[in-house]
Design a protein around this motif. Structure first.
Motif, mmCIF file in Angstrom:
data_model
loop_
_atom_site.group_PDB
_atom_site.id
_atom_site.type_symbol
_atom_site.label_atom_id
_atom_site.label_comp_id
_atom_site.label_asym_id
_atom_site.label_seq_id
_atom_site.Cartn_x
_atom_site.Cartn_y
_atom_site.Cartn_z
ATOM 1 N N THR A 118 0.829 -1.214 0.000
ATOM 2 C CA THR A 118 0.000 0.000 0.000
ATOM 3 C C THR A 118 0.859 1.257 0.000
ATOM 4 O O THR A 118 0.566 2.224 -0.716
ATOM 5 N N ILE A 119 1.919 1.245 0.811
ATOM 6 C CA ILE A 119 2.827 2.401 0.864
ATOM 7 C C ILE A 119 3.433 2.674 -0.508
ATOM 8 O O ILE A 119 3.489 3.829 -0.975
ATOM 9 N N ILE A 120 3.891 1.613 -1.163
ATOM 10 C CA ILE A 120 4.524 1.775 -2.472
ATOM 11 C C ILE A 120 3.527 2.326 -3.495
ATOM 12 O O ILE A 120 3.860 3.219 -4.285
ATOM 13 N N VAL A 121 2.294 1.832 -3.454
ATOM 14 C CA VAL A 121 1.260 2.320 -4.370
ATOM 15 C C VAL A 121 0.975 3.798 -4.117
ATOM 16 O O VAL A 121 0.898 4.611 -5.052
ATOM 17 N N ILE A 122 0.849 4.154 -2.833
ATOM 18 C CA ILE A 122 0.560 5.552 -2.476
ATOM 19 C C ILE A 122 1.667 6.484 -2.947
ATOM 20 O O ILE A 122 1.408 7.524 -3.566
ATOM 21 N N VAL A 123 2.911 6.118 -2.647
ATOM 22 C CA VAL A 123 4.027 7.003 -2.984
ATOM 23 C C VAL A 123 4.206 7.118 -4.497
ATOM 24 O O VAL A 123 4.675 8.155 -4.996
ATOM 25 N N CYS A 124 3.824 6.071 -5.245
ATOM 26 C CA CYS A 124 3.905 6.151 -6.703
ATOM 27 C C CYS A 124 2.937 7.193 -7.255
ATOM 28 O O CYS A 124 3.173 7.774 -8.323
ATOM 29 N N PHE A 125 1.837 7.436 -6.524
ATOM 30 C CA PHE A 125 0.871 8.452 -6.945
ATOM 31 C C PHE A 125 1.255 9.844 -6.436
ATOM 32 O O PHE A 125 1.326 10.798 -7.208
ATOM 33 N N VAL A 126 1.502 9.947 -5.112
ATOM 34 C CA VAL A 126 1.729 11.281 -4.532
ATOM 35 C C VAL A 126 3.105 11.837 -4.873
ATOM 36 O O VAL A 126 3.308 13.057 -4.840
ATOM 37 N N ASP A 127 4.058 10.965 -5.191
ATOM 38 C CA ASP A 127 5.398 11.423 -5.560
ATOM 39 C C ASP A 127 5.764 10.975 -6.966
ATOM 40 O O ASP A 127 6.926 10.644 -7.253
ATOM 41 N N ALA A 128 4.775 10.941 -7.834
ATOM 42 C CA ALA A 128 5.010 10.543 -9.224
ATOM 43 C C ALA A 128 6.053 11.466 -9.867
ATOM 44 O O ALA A 128 6.038 12.678 -9.659
ATOM 45 N N GLY A 129 6.951 10.876 -10.632
ATOM 46 C CA GLY A 129 7.996 11.669 -11.271
ATOM 47 C C GLY A 129 9.219 11.870 -10.401
ATOM 48 O O GLY A 129 10.151 12.573 -10.790
ATOM 49 N N GLU A 130 9.225 11.252 -9.183
ATOM 50 C CA GLU A 130 10.384 11.344 -8.290
ATOM 51 C C GLU A 130 10.886 9.926 -7.989
ATOM 52 O O GLU A 130 10.607 9.365 -6.929
ATOM 53 N N PRO A 131 11.622 9.325 -8.921
ATOM 54 C CA PRO A 131 12.043 7.923 -8.750
ATOM 55 C C PRO A 131 12.879 7.679 -7.501
ATOM 56 O O PRO A 131 12.739 6.629 -6.856
ATOM 57 N N THR A 132 13.732 8.635 -7.137
ATOM 58 C CA THR A 132 14.552 8.457 -5.934
ATOM 59 C C THR A 132 13.679 8.377 -4.689
ATOM 60 O O THR A 132 13.885 7.518 -3.820
ATOM 61 N N THR A 133 12.694 9.258 -4.607
ATOM 62 C CA THR A 133 11.767 9.246 -3.470
ATOM 63 C C THR A 133 11.024 7.924 -3.400
ATOM 64 O O THR A 133 10.890 7.324 -2.320
ATOM 65 N N ILE A 134 10.550 7.446 -4.541
ATOM 66 C CA ILE A 134 9.798 6.187 -4.569
ATOM 67 C C ILE A 134 10.668 5.025 -4.101
ATOM 68 O O ILE A 134 10.238 4.186 -3.293
ATOM 69 N N TRP A 135 11.915 4.972 -4.566
ATOM 70 C CA TRP A 135 12.813 3.885 -4.162
ATOM 71 C C TRP A 135 13.173 3.959 -2.681
ATOM 72 O O TRP A 135 13.236 2.938 -1.988
ATOM 73 N N VAL A 136 13.410 5.166 -2.188
ATOM 74 C CA VAL A 136 13.756 5.329 -0.768
ATOM 75 C C VAL A 136 12.596 4.876 0.117
ATOM 76 O O VAL A 136 12.782 4.155 1.104
ATOM 77 N N VAL A 137 11.379 5.285 -0.221
ATOM 78 C CA VAL A 137 10.205 4.884 0.560
ATOM 79 C C VAL A 137 9.987 3.377 0.462
ATOM 80 O O VAL A 137 9.683 2.710 1.466
ATOM 81 N N ALA A 138 10.156 2.816 -0.723
ATOM 82 C CA ALA A 138 9.962 1.372 -0.913
ATOM 83 C C ALA A 138 10.962 0.565 -0.097
ATOM 84 O O ALA A 138 10.602 -0.410 0.578
ATOM 85 N N LEU A 139 12.223 0.960 -0.135
ATOM 86 C CA LEU A 139 13.260 0.251 0.624
ATOM 87 C C LEU A 139 13.028 0.381 2.127
ATOM 88 O O LEU A 139 13.244 -0.571 2.885
ATOM 89 N N SER A 140 12.590 1.551 2.559
ATOM 90 C CA SER A 140 12.311 1.753 3.986
ATOM 91 C C SER A 140 11.131 0.899 4.444
ATOM 92 O O SER A 140 11.118 0.396 5.565
ATOM 93 N N SER A 141 10.152 0.731 3.570
ATOM 94 C CA SER A 141 8.945 -0.012 3.943
ATOM 95 C C SER A 141 9.205 -1.507 4.101
ATOM 96 O O SER A 141 8.408 -2.212 4.723
ATOM 97 N N LEU A 142 10.318 -2.014 3.567
ATOM 98 C CA LEU A 142 10.642 -3.432 3.736
ATOM 99 C C LEU A 142 10.820 -3.784 5.209
ATOM 100 O O LEU A 142 10.572 -4.921 5.621
ATOM 101 N N GLY A 143 11.237 -2.808 5.999
ATOM 102 C CA GLY A 143 11.423 -3.045 7.426
ATOM 103 C C GLY A 143 10.141 -3.472 8.117
ATOM 104 O O GLY A 143 10.175 -4.198 9.123
#
Length: 429
Positions: free
Chosen positions: A104-129
């Motif tokens: 869900t986090i990854i889906v949300i960040v892909c929408f709210v931070d669309a066009g910011e690949p670094t932000t999306i990857w950072v949030v995705a990697l953090s959410s693995l925890g």
């Protein structure tokens, strides 16, 4: 014989608590030192990005735990023969909720931070925890066994490994993406250590049960909403700063709050030391009960005020020495948010009174108001003052939550009056 058993049990409690407190202090010191080095290396923007990503994880933690953490210790004590089923069922339930939360986090960040690949990857990697944190379930079994030494060692080892990992990243000049994975490193180490320790301490075979799952959820679900409100209140500012300003403002604000909270373990220790005498007085002497509460409130308030005054004077020096001129803009937010501590910990200190008077059901009103008001105040002040605006919003919201709002809730009004009297040093002698 009975007295001897009581003394042995009391000693076990003291030793158990000592390990918990000792681990927290060491953890805080390691986190603070490594946090300084990390912040200086990443700079305000990337450091803010890491904190922005962690706000997602913190927000969804209420869903990941399903409120079960709040009842686990009691479950283990009440049903020792069902430990394997309870842990196994909890692991499955939390794994499912954590995996869905991460997606869900990854889906949300892909929408709210669309066009910011670094932000999306950072949030995705953090959410693995979130997925690996399910193994902290074993912590509560060790707590129930008064063996917090084991969990303290596990956490200590994890922090050492994570600190070493971050230092390696600093030394190797790695990108911000590597730092985003550090939360997962922490949980992975804890998971391995606790699982091995559980097996070596004759832990029962793990087993899933639908019946146990329904029973656990029937007891825990009402803890989810309060936890969610606390998460919204505690993390909305970073989310809103990023989207209303930029990640650099998030980094500035994160530094201010980190410095503000670096000494708060002292307040926690003071509050914990008062709890037993307050609980005892509640059973024996109402006047003494009120006096003890007022003494605690007065100490928490004036110790916090003194430290906040020191930050007012020495904020520029503290920022420059610890974080460097790159974070110089954190001075003003620090000078504002530091006053938040007094009212925040008055709320923590109030929990003893809340428990003694069985007023827990009113906490949801307080937490909901805190979440809603913080969002509204941030919408007003962040566009005007950036990180300092978030600090103003947090301070105002906390004053209302700690003292003002309970004045309008009849069952809690007595406590707010006690707080005000304590601040005026009335009735503490």
């Amino acid at each position: 014989m009975i007295i001897r058993i009581k003394k042995l049990f009391a000693n076990r409690i003291v030793k158990n608590a000592s390990w918990i407190i000792g681990e927290k202090v060491i953890q805080m010191l390691i986190s603070f030192v490594v946090g300084i080095l990390t912040a200086r290396y990443l700079g305000p923007s990337n450091y803010g990005l890491i904190n922005y990503a962690s706000s997602y994880a913190a927000f969804f933690m209420a869903f990941c735990t399903l409120g079960i953490n709040s009842i686990l210790v009691k479950e283990f004590i009440d049903s020792p023969d069902e430990v394997g089923v309870t842990i196994g069922t909890t692991l499955v339930l939390r794994s499912v909720s954590s995996f869905l939360s991460a997606i869900t986090i990854i889906v949300i960040v892909c929408f709210v931070d669309a066009g910011e690949p670094t932000t999306i990857w950072v949030v995705a990697l953090s959410s693995l925890g979130l997925i690996f944190q399910v193994f902290t379930t074993f912590n509560y079994w060790f707590q129930a066994q008064l063996k917090s030494k084991i969990t303290a060692i596990a956490s200590f080892v994890a922090y050492i490994v994570t600190a070493a990992y971050k230092i390696y990243l600093l030394y190797s000049n790695k990108s911000v993406l590597w730092f985003a994975f550090s939360l997962s490193v922490d949980y992975i180490v804890v998971a391995l250590f606790l699982f091995i320790a559980y097996k070596k301490n004759n832990g029962k075979p793990l087993r899933f049960s639908w019946k146990s799952g329904k029973r656990l959820l029937s007891k825990s679900y009402h803890f989810i909403l309060p936890s969610l409100m606390v998460a919204i209140y505690g993390n909305t500012d970073r989310f809103m700063l990023k989207h209303m300003m930029d990640t650099a403002e998030v980094g500035i604000y994160a530094i201010a709050t980190a410095i503000c909270s670096m000494w708060c373990f002292v307040l926690s220790a003071i509050i914990d030391s008062f709890y037993p005498s307050i609980m005892e007085a509640n059973n024996n002497n109402e006047e003494l009960f009120k006096k003890k509460n007022k003494q605690l409130y007065a100490i928490v308030f004036y110790v916090s005020m003194f430290v906040s005054l020191m930050f007012q004077i020495f904020a520029p020096l503290v920022i420059k020495i610890l974080y460097g001129v790159e974070f110089i803009e954190a001075i003003d937010p620090l000078r504002i948010v530091t006053w938040y501590t007094a009212f925040s910990y008055l709320g923590v200190a109030r929990n003893a009174w809340i428990v003694c008077k069985d007023k827990q059901k009113y906490l949801i009103l307080i937490y909901t108001f805190a979440a809603v008001s913080n969002i509204g105040l941030n919408m007003i002040f962040i566009p005007l003052f950036g990180a300092s605006g978030a600090a103003v919003a947090s301070l105002i919201a906390q004053i209302f939550v700690a003292i003002v709002l309970p004045l309008f809730i009849k069952p809690l009004r007595e406590n707010s009056v006690m707080m005000l009297e304590a601040i005026l040093l009335k009735g503490i002698k």
